[in-house]
Enzyme design. Sequence first.
Site, short mmCIF file in Angstrom:
data_model
loop_
_atom_site.label_atom_id
_atom_site.label_comp_id
_atom_site.label_asym_id
_atom_site.label_seq_id
_atom_site.Cartn_x
_atom_site.Cartn_y
_atom_site.Cartn_z
N ASP A 1 -4.20 19.07 -1.85
CA ASP A 1 -3.23 18.05 -1.45
C ASP A 1 -1.82 18.49 -1.85
OD1 ASP A 1 -2.81 15.00 -0.68
OD2 ASP A 1 -1.65 15.37 -2.51
N CYS B 1 -16.39 -13.18 -27.37
CA CYS B 1 -16.51 -14.64 -27.51
C CYS B 1 -15.64 -15.15 -28.66
CB CYS B 1 -17.97 -15.03 -27.74
SG CYS B 1 -18.22 -16.82 -27.78
N CYS C 1 -23.66 -14.38 -25.16
CA CYS C 1 -22.20 -14.33 -25.09
C CYS C 1 -21.72 -12.95 -24.68
CB CYS C 1 -21.58 -14.64 -26.47
SG CYS C 1 -22.07 -16.23 -27.17
N CYS D 1 -17.32 -18.69 -23.75
CA CYS D 1 -16.84 -17.38 -23.28
C CYS D 1 -17.29 -17.03 -21.87
CB CYS D 1 -17.25 -16.27 -24.25
SG CYS D 1 -19.03 -15.88 -24.25
N THR E 1 -29.43 -19.96 -31.70
CA THR E 1 -28.95 -20.96 -30.74
C THR E 1 -29.55 -20.78 -29.34
OG1 THR E 1 -27.07 -19.57 -30.13
CG2 THR E 1 -26.73 -21.14 -31.94
N CYS F 1 -23.20 -18.92 -22.72
CA CYS F 1 -22.26 -19.63 -23.60
C CYS F 1 -21.23 -20.39 -22.76
CB CYS F 1 -21.56 -18.61 -24.50
SG CYS F 1 -20.23 -19.30 -25.50
#
Length: 498
Positions: free
Chosen positions: A445, A42, A38, A72, A34, A69
């Site tokens: 401390d 996602c 992502c 997401c 694609t 994307c």
Amino acid sequence: MQNGMHTDTERCVRAVQSKDGRFDGWFFTAVLTTRIYCRPSCPVVPPKPQNMTFHPSAAACQQAGFRACKRCRPDTSPGSPEWNRRADLVARAMRLIADGVVDREGVPGLASRLGYSTRQIERQLLAELGAGPLALARAQRAQTARLLIETTRLPMAEIAFAAGFSSIRTFNDTVREVFALSPGELRTRVPGRGSAPTATPGVLTLRLPFRAPLNPDNLFGHLAATAVPGVEEWRDGAYRRTLRLPYGHGVVALTPMPDHIGCRLTLSDMRDLTVAISRCRRMLDLDADPVAVDGQLRTDPLLAPLVDRAPGRRVPRTVDEAEFAVRAVLGQQVSTAAARTHAGRLVTAHGETVDDPEGGLTHLFPSVEALAALDPAALAMPATRRATLTTLVGRLADGTLHLGVESDWEESRARLLALPGFGPWTVEAVAMRALGDPDAFLPTDLGVRRAARELGLPSTPAALTARAAQWRPWRAYAVQYLWATDNHPINHLPGDPR
């Protein structure tokens, strides 16, 4: 979880298949079919393993030709925890890039601040992150642009320059390339935004993400209990403070919510948006990895019950390293209330006034230049502490001491220890809360020693330091858990009925 996780393909695939949000920001998944990248969590159906490649940064994905994307929104992941726990060149460069230095000063400015050549920095960033400083800064500009497009009604031309782009054309091209949508299309995709009225100029409302769990009690409790009058306040469930920024000033209101921090920013110059967000995230330690921190601290059977009772404690930090160092000196050997009083007097006398129509903030904390010019005799404090303060601000003002996001932690410790009146407690407090060293430790401390004694841990500084070796590299977080055993106001949200 360690550096270079994106090279462990099997582990990355498992994280993607389980949609594990703990790994968001650690690596990014690029899908070959694609050409989209992502975050690990996602919500879409995970691609086949053979179609996934993994990258260490959003910028590396964009460099390789992948688009973000739309489901997401990987560009809005929490930042990698790597840049908080490391002090090497790459980590310091990443902290500076997040602070907007490349946009303001270019790569030569980044290099000069780090004391390396531009070529050395480009080579190291490329080797570790798959992208050089310009590409990393460009990815950050794209994220800032998206935020302004979606959360304001500012004209696109103003957004382009506020996000750090040099021209409208570059802004348009970058947004299209990164998000596969034009700026106008990005804006119309936001529900209810298409015909929204113009918001108050300079005011932005946004959500700051974090890795769960996050315990807000000591984080916001500490900031509110030590708030300097006029500069900070707790109002209507939010911690509010003024911000000194590169181009102007701002006021921020930060509200703890179950799954994010609500952030309302008022800026005098929109070009300060990126740096304001970066500094607020650092102050609230939002890029921490609480699972790794708490997992390590739980290996000590005496600390484990404290972690289990209230996991996800963060280290409350600062938006201004020099300011914190000054306040650390003012707080030496006095109560929290007395330290606030001393700081409040300095603010009233030497801070720049600001307008805050929504609350009671009146000033920016004084600049080191203003403090360096004051008459030491006017300081109502013991002579030794007066000398400590005037030496500190003098060194900060003339540049012989620099405290910033790019500071080398060990070198800064050495320089601070060389100043009169700076003992181990003050130096470690600055390292922990100003410089952001997650392994800073305060064995002398009183609160830490008292908690150690009650828990059955060694309470002498030497013995406690030896025992704390097993808490490394997260000793600053162990300090938060030890402090939290006390009923001091720093450990509770204001208004908490305890």
